[in-house]
Design a protein around this motif. Structure first.
Motif, PDB file in Angstrom:
ATOM      1  N   VAL A  34       0.821  -1.210   0.000  1.00  0.00           N
ATOM      2  CA  VAL A  34       0.000   0.000   0.000  1.00  0.00           C
ATOM      3  C   VAL A  34       0.855   1.261   0.000  1.00  0.00           C
ATOM      4  O   VAL A  34       0.546   2.221  -0.685  1.00  0.00           O
ATOM      5  N   ARG A  35       1.946   1.229   0.767  1.00  0.00           N
ATOM      6  CA  ARG A  35       2.902   2.350   0.733  1.00  0.00           C
ATOM      7  C   ARG A  35       4.301   1.809   0.548  1.00  0.00           C
ATOM      8  O   ARG A  35       4.579   0.662   0.913  1.00  0.00           O
ATOM      9  N   TYR A  94      -4.829   6.237  -6.225  1.00  0.00           N
ATOM     10  CA  TYR A  94      -3.539   6.054  -5.541  1.00  0.00           C
ATOM     11  C   TYR A  94      -3.303   4.610  -5.109  1.00  0.00           C
ATOM     12  O   TYR A  94      -2.242   4.285  -4.594  1.00  0.00           O
ATOM     13  N   GLN A  98     -10.345  10.054   3.481  1.00  0.00           N
ATOM     14  CA  GLN A  98      -9.138  10.298   2.652  1.00  0.00           C
ATOM     15  C   GLN A  98      -8.824  11.776   2.441  1.00  0.00           C
ATOM     16  O   GLN A  98      -7.668  12.156   2.429  1.00  0.00           O
ATOM     17  N   ASP A 128      -9.445   7.386   7.715  1.00  0.00           N
ATOM     18  CA  ASP A 128      -8.082   7.432   7.146  1.00  0.00           C
ATOM     19  C   ASP A 128      -7.973   8.696   6.319  1.00  0.00           C
ATOM     20  O   ASP A 128      -8.963   9.116   5.685  1.00  0.00           O
ATOM     21  N   LYS A 168       1.196   9.912   4.486  1.00  0.00           N
ATOM     22  CA  LYS A 168       1.729  10.793   3.431  1.00  0.00           C
ATOM     23  C   LYS A 168       1.550  10.054   2.107  1.00  0.00           C
ATOM     24  O   LYS A 168       1.806   8.839   2.042  1.00  0.00           O
ATOM     25  N   SER A 192       2.067   8.204  -1.112  1.00  0.00           N
ATOM     26  CA  SER A 192       3.200   7.413  -1.581  1.00  0.00           C
ATOM     27  C   SER A 192       2.863   6.914  -2.990  1.00  0.00           C
ATOM     28  O   SER A 192       1.911   6.141  -3.161  1.00  0.00           O
TER      29      SER A 192
HETATM   30  N1  5AD Z   1      -0.239   6.497  -0.349  1.00  0.00           N
HETATM   31  C1  5AD Z   1      -0.578   6.794   0.930  1.00  0.00           C
HETATM   32  N2  5AD Z   1      -1.577   6.197   1.584  1.00  0.00           N
HETATM   33  C2  5AD Z   1      -2.260   5.247   0.930  1.00  0.00           C
HETATM   34  N3  5AD Z   1      -3.298   4.495   1.304  1.00  0.00           N
HETATM   35  C3  5AD Z   1      -3.625   3.678   0.288  1.00  0.00           C
HETATM   36  N4  5AD Z   1      -2.815   3.888  -0.760  1.00  0.00           N
HETATM   37  C4  5AD Z   1      -1.957   4.880  -0.391  1.00  0.00           C
HETATM   38  C5  5AD Z   1      -0.895   5.543  -1.039  1.00  0.00           C
HETATM   39  N5  5AD Z   1      -0.549   5.258  -2.296  1.00  0.00           N
HETATM   40  C6  5AD Z   1      -3.950   4.603   2.618  1.00  0.00           C
HETATM   41  C7  5AD Z   1      -5.417   4.994   2.503  1.00  0.00           C
HETATM   42  C8  5AD Z   1      -6.117   3.705   2.843  1.00  0.00           C
HETATM   43  C9  5AD Z   1      -5.142   3.045   3.818  1.00  0.00           C
HETATM   44  C10 5AD Z   1      -5.286   1.592   3.963  1.00  0.00           C
HETATM   45  O1  5AD Z   1      -3.883   3.343   3.271  1.00  0.00           O
HETATM   46  O2  5AD Z   1      -5.701   5.986   3.454  1.00  0.00           O
HETATM   47  O3  5AD Z   1      -7.392   3.913   3.435  1.00  0.00           O
END
Ligand code: 5AD
Ligand code: SF4
Length: 497
Positions: free
Chosen positions: A50-51, A182, A287, A325, A357, A359
């Motif tokens: 995810v990040r 994202y 978000q 989130d 942040k 990503s």
């Molecule tokens: N960058 C940052 N945060 C992210 N999330 C998901 N993808 C990204 C990304 N590319 C966060 C969102 C989501 C949580 C699981 O991770 O807030 O709800």
């Protein structure tokens, strides 16, 4: 001699559940799990994409194993989960010593992949064991649960005496169809597939019979659950909640995560209101607070619509506890837009927010379409500012609970609390869960215990370690940002529960 297996899990609750199921299958094949990787013949990382930060941890774990693999060619190293699916065979360029690669949509194949790797050895044949959705396109958007062999993984759950099941996860939906710009999840976990209600209910029953006190239903956009039966009938999310509540009367707590802010029906809110054992807790990521950014994120709602939903939920249940989130520093985010996020946090009075942040993730729409143009120091500053605002909000809502007596599920010793407060979602819950699991021999010693309320608030109180896994009434005496402090209520002390 049984093969020794070390499995480490990164990321969300879905991964924790996947690991549990995979571990069950491998144990059934004779593998014995060990706590340290140095003792293992098979090392598996269940990964998160995810990040970037989450991936870096795994890169460094794999780097550390390079020399050992050279010295012990029979050692089997596997990467499973989202990183395996996202990076695919590119992963071998960086880490040629990895033997097994298996995406989250193919985990039912893992036992045979590991078996092949153990028996044939990657070195000997030069073959690696690989199962990725990208390779096979097995899971299509028209796939029904009945055709989905991944259903077998969920159905394979076996509970042995001694297994820690007090808090358990049950999947109701796999995958995600939302394609937020994202996010890697729709690519790594594939399209939404909803599980048959009968299978879900059966699993919740089985866990409850084995001693579960809290079952958390899992889905990426859980309120989108709907199951189409062979005869054309549909079971909605609200109906599923009512059905589980009725069919499993001995389960004290039923929760679900994660909700999507759109398409949350009044019926589902009514189910939460009407069913006393469903926890009044929602994790519903907003978000962002700016409509322009929400549009760039492809979230499909405005901040006014998000607020409407929160008000609607509180209209049904004034005492509901809500978590969110947020992503800060999304491409082109201005200071004014960031302040709209700050306002949303204040307006919605979240119990807590997980703040990230932005990503940029390879394979997503955002990385192709938008330059990552918010500088790192601005991202960091916005992250800290939003965190500070959320902490004030959390402190306020926690202060309102002082004096109340709340039901707490005891999870373990409270040394874990500081860890929980520090760490990022969703590892917080994961760490708490796994760490407290290690307390296998609770001695009758008074200590600082930690647990959670039905609203998911963390509570610390003095008590005996043997209370772990129990539901107790705790009187809240004071509050800090993320933690409540209390003492066991009189009735609980004298009678237990
Ligand atoms: N960058 C940052 N945060 C992210 N999330 C998901 N993808 C990204 C990304 N590319 C966060 C969102 C989501 C949580 C699981 O991770 O807030 O709800
Ligand atoms: Fe990712 Fe959006 Fe699906 Fe959540 S709803 S998993 S953020 S694509």
């Amino acid at each position: 001699m049984p093969r020794k297996l070390y499995l480490e899990t990164f990321g969300c609750q879905m991964n924790v559940l996947d690991s549990e199921l995979v571990l069950g299958q491998l144990r059934a094949q004779g593998y014995e799990s060990v706590d340290h990787r140095d003792q293992a013949d098979v090392i598996i990382y269940n990964t998160c994409s995810v990040r970037e930060h989450a991936e870096q941890k795994v890169w460094s774990r794999l780097g550390e194993l390079r020399e050992r693999k050279a010295a012990e060619p029979n050692l089997v190293i596997g990467v499973i989960g989202c990183m395996a699916e996202r990076d695919g065979t590119n992963l071998f360029k960086r880490h040629p010593h990895v033997d097994v690669l298996c995406g989250p949509g193919e985990l039912d194949k893992l036992p045979s992949l590991v078996h092949n790797a153990v028996v044939t050895g990657t070195g000997a044949k030069g073959e690696r064991q690989i199962a990725l959705m990208g390779n096979t396109s097995r899971r299509s958007s028209t796939l029904s649960a009945a055709e989905d062999t991944l259903e077998l993984l969920d159905l394979s759950r076996s509970i042995s005496p001694g297994d820690e099941v007090t808090q358990a996860y049950v999947r109701i939906t796999r995958g995600c169809n939302k394609f937020c710009t994202y996010c890697v999840v729709p690519y790594t976990r594939g399209p939404e597939v909803h599980r048959p209600p009968a299978n879900i209910i059966e699993e919740v029953k089985k866990l409850t019979d084995a001693g579960s006190k809290e079952v958390t239903l899992l889905g990426q956009t859980i309120n989108h659950y709907h199951y189409k039966h062979g005869d054309g009938r549909e079971t909605s999310f609200a109906e599923l909640l009512y059905q589980i509540h009725e069919a499993v009367p001995d389960l004290p707590r039923l929760r679900f995560v994660t909700s999507f802010p759109r398409d949350f029906s009044d019926q589902a809110l009514q189910a939460m209101r009407d069913c006393s054992r469903i926890c009044r807790y929602l994790h519903v990521p907003a978000q962002h607070g700016s409509d322009r950014v929400l549009k760039l994120m492809n979230r499909g709602y405005t901040s006014a619509q998000y607020i409407d939903f929160i008000d609607r939920a509180r209209g049904y249940m004034p005492d509901i506890s809500i978590a969110s989130d947020f992503i800060v520093g999304f491409p082109t985010e201005t200071e004014v837009e960031f302040q709209q996020t700050v306002e949303l946090v204040k307006r919605c009075r979240f119990k807590n927010s997980f703040i990230f942040k932005y990503s940029p993730r390879p394979g997503t729409i955002a990385i192709d379409r938008f330059e990552d143009d918010v500088p790192e120091e601005i991202k960091r500053r916005r992250n800290n500012e939003l965190l500070a605002v959320q902490q004030q909000v959390s402190a306020q809502s926690n202060a309102e609970l002082v004096g109340q007596t709340l039901e707490v599920m005891v999870e373990g010793e409270s040394k874990l609390v500081s860890r929980q407060a520090r760490s990022a979602y969703p590892a917080s819950q994961v760490e708490l869960k796994w760490e407290s699991r290690q307390l296998t021999d609770p001695s009758p010693v008074e200590t600082q215990l930690v647990g959670r309320t039905r609203g998911d608030q963390v509570v610390c109180f003095q008590g005996d370690l043997s209370l772990k896994g129990q539901l107790l009434d705790v009187q809240i005496t004071s509050a800090q940002n993320l933690t409540l402090f209390g003492k066991l209520a009189e009735a609980t002390v004298s009678q237990g529960k």
